[in-house]
Enzyme design. Structure first.
Site, short mmCIF file in Angstrom:
data_model
loop_
_atom_site.label_atom_id
_atom_site.label_comp_id
_atom_site.label_asym_id
_atom_site.label_seq_id
_atom_site.Cartn_x
_atom_site.Cartn_y
_atom_site.Cartn_z
N ASN A 824 3.00 11.55 -68.32
CA ASN A 824 3.38 11.27 -69.70
C ASN A 824 2.37 11.66 -70.78
O ASN A 824 2.77 11.94 -71.90
CB ASN A 824 3.68 9.78 -69.88
CG ASN A 824 4.88 9.34 -69.08
OD1 ASN A 824 5.92 9.97 -69.15
ND2 ASN A 824 4.74 8.28 -68.32
N TYR A 825 1.08 11.64 -70.48
CA TYR A 825 0.08 11.74 -71.54
C TYR A 825 -0.79 12.99 -71.49
O TYR A 825 -1.40 13.34 -72.49
CB TYR A 825 -0.83 10.51 -71.52
CG TYR A 825 -0.11 9.24 -71.87
CD1 TYR A 825 0.32 9.00 -73.16
CD2 TYR A 825 0.18 8.29 -70.90
CE1 TYR A 825 1.01 7.84 -73.49
CE2 TYR A 825 0.86 7.13 -71.20
CZ TYR A 825 1.28 6.91 -72.50
OH TYR A 825 1.97 5.77 -72.81
#
Length: 866
Positions: A824-825
């Site tokens: 996700n990051y």
């Protein structure tokens, strides 16, 4: 026998040991049943990040529901709960007030370098894929990566994705084999791979960004599968920033779980020692609990209380047929049901390979039409087409509703979204859809509301679909764009820390926390939700002052994971927190004049679409890039580079508070690894003894004379016994399998004497090894030249060194979840460029699922920077 602690010499210690004195070891709950409909409650398994060994279910960005459903949402869309962590098919009707907060002071500094810092002077300016760039030459053709399985590495590796020419990114031509159990080539020994992909694209020499070319389709072939077309959306000039997401959409709906099958008449739960004759509806709910009887959930008071309350409601409508009145949970005995379920599991496990294959074939045939949909005439995979079955809600952490009954979802609960004029799918159970909509502004195919928390559940396209891929790329490009504004934002909020307007001062302090500590923004929460908080919803009790300039944060963040951090802050921030806490109770809000909506509205004035969540993505990715640039060793082995990569990933996971409690199986897993390490040393010892027996000159060479320190006679005897037993077990299994095949083909089975002969051979080999034990001499089954044995010893030395690095890496990461940030990051282009620059096969880092999720990221060259 030596201790089972670490068997690593000083020069084999990890490249960067994880230091995190302040972080708590608060873990997650257990996995939540069936599906992606709600976030998995289980801690990430220890091998979750092992490349190409376990398919992970990447989470999806939440998608705005249909216009007809928007008004049901209680919170404006600009609230910044962390959408990146929202499960693939779950989005709350009422926005959750929790947005837990990550971070650890240790993550801010690594080896004396600031982990999160201003990027105003970053020479790599933000760019988008649509910008025209000067062409450069394409890289040379690359060979297929060799892989070799080994029980000590991740689990069995899957073949990397072969590609057709100029259709999809090519595989790396590095000849590195699996980390353990195979030789690891030094970087100097393999030809460097400078470019990962050979599709028609144009790259910019400054930052390696890609200008898409209008080729639309390519071919990708997975091992054992037919070729299928892959839409290369990143090479087409697409613009999906508008309202309309698609033109035509056709799909077959969702698969409902099968109806409940009543238990055999002889399987009954008991109440006060008496068998209870339950109707199917109440028996099914009792079975949900019985199946979990020996889990931690059944020992949880809140879980038991919620289950029993909901079950009593079901019993009112469907009471026991033999008139037994159930009133007290402690008098219920679910063990007969539990034992029946365990016996059924054992039966399934005992099925023959042929029977299992047949069942899988039937299942695949049934699901085939649901797996894909037609989007704008293209076939694309659907992510989560199975409706979650009824069961007991497990939640995460100390959720107040854990144990509550999740109802069976039926067609009349589900809204279907399809293209206008396309056939309406037929449910695979009786009933009619709740509604049929044709909303081209959203990307979900179906949705419904679950009864426990009132959250919407969505069916989206798979993670590797064009729509999801475009969303991911836009997210990371937006984070890159923040580099151009971050210095101005920091300058402004630093000035506002002294503002005479209290609202501005609180907002600036909150922005400081979000920027420097990567805290989530946080939202208000309802009384029936877990007490988790974020930056804007911090209470006075969550932050403690410690002179001269330390703040101690202690609260439950997202998924009820504890955030604990003692961190030195700017003196003015320390003064502000002291001021904000004056004349307040512990239960009062620390920031009583700031909320998430106001904060995001202010951030949007600096840059279109900027929210607190973008800061979190930016800080995670920029920290990761810096850690890789500073910490990747030159002229190192593949495993040393992988350790450096995982260390950088851990720094981000600590910064973002992606923690987990050490897996229950960790010590068991480490024990197996220690045994594997000893077995490698045993093999080396035997080869040494062969050399010493062959020629006295080897007795003068230290590397062949020194004994392996952690091998004693007791362990050697036990190990050789285990070798014999494994050989016999292997022979028995092969004998049975071969006979089964012969019988199926109509031939006579082998006589028992064939098996007996193999058993006797294993026994004889064990006796031969026993005679050699303690003599310092050994012989091989087949003669080999001394030079070949020397070479084998050197290879074992490399294996042992690599394996120690793997053990160190696993131990360092036992309390950190690396998967969340990787999915996700962290901009996947950072990984792709790093792998290309350092000649590391990306298949060793990205699982098959992530390679499918981020095909667009494989297009960058080794000069690309976030």
């Amino acid at each position: 026998m030596s201790s089972d602690a670490y068997m690593s010499s000083d020069d084999d210690r990890p490249l960067g040991s994880l230091q995190n004195d302040g972080k708590a070891n608060v873990g997650r709950g257990s996995a939540n049943g069936y599906a992606k409909g709600e976030a998995s409650d289980s801690p990430m398994s220890e091998d979750e990040d092992m490349p190409l060994s376990q398919v992970t279910a990447p989470k999806s960005e939440p998608v705005t529901p249909a216009k007809s459903l928007r008004r049901k949402r209680a919170v404006a869309l600009d609230s910044s709960s962390d959408d990146d962590d929202t499960p693939l098919a779950s989005s709350p009707v009422k926005q959750s007030a929790t947005t837990p907060m990550p971070g650890t002071s240790k993550a801010s500094t690594v080896n004396g370098h600031k982990a999160v810092k201003a990027e105003s002077d970053d020479k790599h300016s933000s760019t988008t894929v649509k910008k025209k760039r000067a062409p450069t030459k394409k890289g040379p053709p690359q060979k297929k990566l060799k892989r070799e399985d080994h029980d000590a590495s991740a689990s069995e590796g899957e073949e990397a994705i072969p590609v057709k020419k100029e259709k999809v990114p090519r595989k790396r031509k590095s000849k590195v084999k699996e980390d353990t159990g195979a030789d690891v080539e030094e970087p100097g020994k393999s030809k460097p791979t400078k470019k990962r992909a050979t599709s028609n694209k144009v790259k910019d020499g400054a930052d390696g960004s890609v200008t898409p070319q209008p080729k639309k389709k390519g071919k990708v072939k997975d091992e054992g599968e037919d070729e299928e077309e892959v839409y290369r959306w990143w090479e087409a000039q697409q613009n999906n920033d508008g309202e309309v997401k698609w033109q035509t959409l056709e799909h077959n709906g969702v698969i409902f779980p099968p109806p409940y099958e009543p238990l055999p008449s002889n399987v009954k739960m008991r109440y006060k020692g008496k068998e209870v004759d339950l109707p199917s509806d109440s028996e099914e709910v009792a079975g949900f609990y019985a199946a979990m009887l020996e889990t931690e959930h059944a020992q949880d008071a809140t879980f038991n209380k919620n289950f029993f309350e909901d079950w009593l409601k079901v019993l009112q409508d469907h009471p026991p047929r033999n008139k037994i009145k159930i009133t007290k949970f402690e008098d219920c005995d679910f063990r007969p049901m539990f034992e029946h379920f365990e016996a059924e599991k054992a039966k399934k496990k005992a099925l023959s390979t042929a029977e299992k294959k047949e069942l899988k074939k039937q299942k695949d045939a049934f699901e085939e039409k649901y797996i894909t949909c037609l989007l704008d005439g293209r076939k694309e995979k659907v992510g989560n087409f199975r409706v979650e079955p009824p069961g007991l809600f497990r939640g995460r952490g100390d959720h107040p509703k854990k144990g509550a009954l999740k109802f069976r979802v039926r067609p009349d609960d589900i809204t279907i979204n399809i293209g206008e004029g396309t056939p309406v799918p037929v449910p695979n159970m009786p009933g009619q859809w709740k509604a049929i909509v044709h909303d081209q502004t959203v990307t979900w195919l179906a949705n419904w509301v679950e009864n426990v928390n009132g959250n919407y559940k969505y069916v989206f396209l798979a993670a590797g679909s064009s729509l999801k891929g475009q969303s991911d790329m836009q997210k990371f490009e937006k984070a890159r764009e923040l580099k151009n504004h971050v210095d101005r934002i920091r300058k402004d909020y630093s000035a506002d820390l002294r503002s005479k307007v209290m609202a501005d001062r609180q907002r600036a302090t909150a922005m400081y926390f979000i920027d420097k500590l990567a805290l989530r923004a946080g939202n208000e929460k309802g009384e029936d939700e877990a007490d988790t908080v974020g930056c804007c919803s911090l209470r006075c009790e969550h932050v403690t002052l410690e002179a001269p300039d330390f703040l101690i944060f202690d609260f439950l963040g997202k998924d009820s994971i504890r955030y604990y951090n003692r961190v030195s802050v700017d003196p003015q921030v320390f003064k502000n927190i002291k001021l904000f806490k004056d004349n307040k109770e512990n239960s009062d809000n620390l920031f009583d004049r700031v909320n998430t909506s106001l904060l995001n509205k202010h951030l949007a004035s600096y840059m279109k679409g900027l929210t607190a969540k973008v800061f979190r993505t930016y800080n995670a990715s920029i920290t990761f890039q810096q850690q890789l640039d500073e910490g990747t060793p030159a002229n190192a082995t593949i495993q040393e580079k992988l350790n450096a990569y995982n260390h950088a990933n851990r720094m981000v996971a600590i910064l973002c508070n992606h923690q987990r409690s050490a897996p229950k199986t960790h010590e068991q897993s480490m024990g197996k690894m220690r045994d594997r390490l000893r077995s490698l040393k045993y093999d080396r010892m035997k080869l040494r003894h062969v050399l010493l027996s062959m020629d006295p000159k080897y007795k003068k060479q230290k590397q062949y004379v020194d004994d392996e320190s952690d091998l004693d006679d007791d362990w050697i005897e036990e190990y050789e016994e285990s070798i014999k037993n494994k050989e016999i077990e292997k022979a028995e299994k092969k004998f049975a399998k071969d006979n089964e095949k012969l019988v199926q083909e109509g031939n006579k089975p082998q006589p028992d004497s064939v098996l007996q002969e193999k058993i006797e051979a294993a026994e004889a080999e064990y006796k031969r090894l026993a005679k050699e034990r303690g003599t310092g001499k050994a012989k091989l089954k087949r003669d080999r030249a001394p030079e070949k044995i020397e070479e084998a010893v050197q290879k074992l030395d490399e294996k042992i060194k690599t394996f120690k690095l793997q053990m160190d890496d696993r131990e360092a990461g036992k309390e950190v979840a690396l998967g969340t940030s990787k999915i996700n990051y962290l901009d996947p282009r950072i990984t792709a460029a790093w792998c290309s620059a350092h000649n590391v096969p990306i298949e060793k880092i990205f699982s098959k699922t992530l390679l499918t999720k981020f095909p667009w990221a494989m297009e960058v060259n080794d000069t690309w920077k976030f």
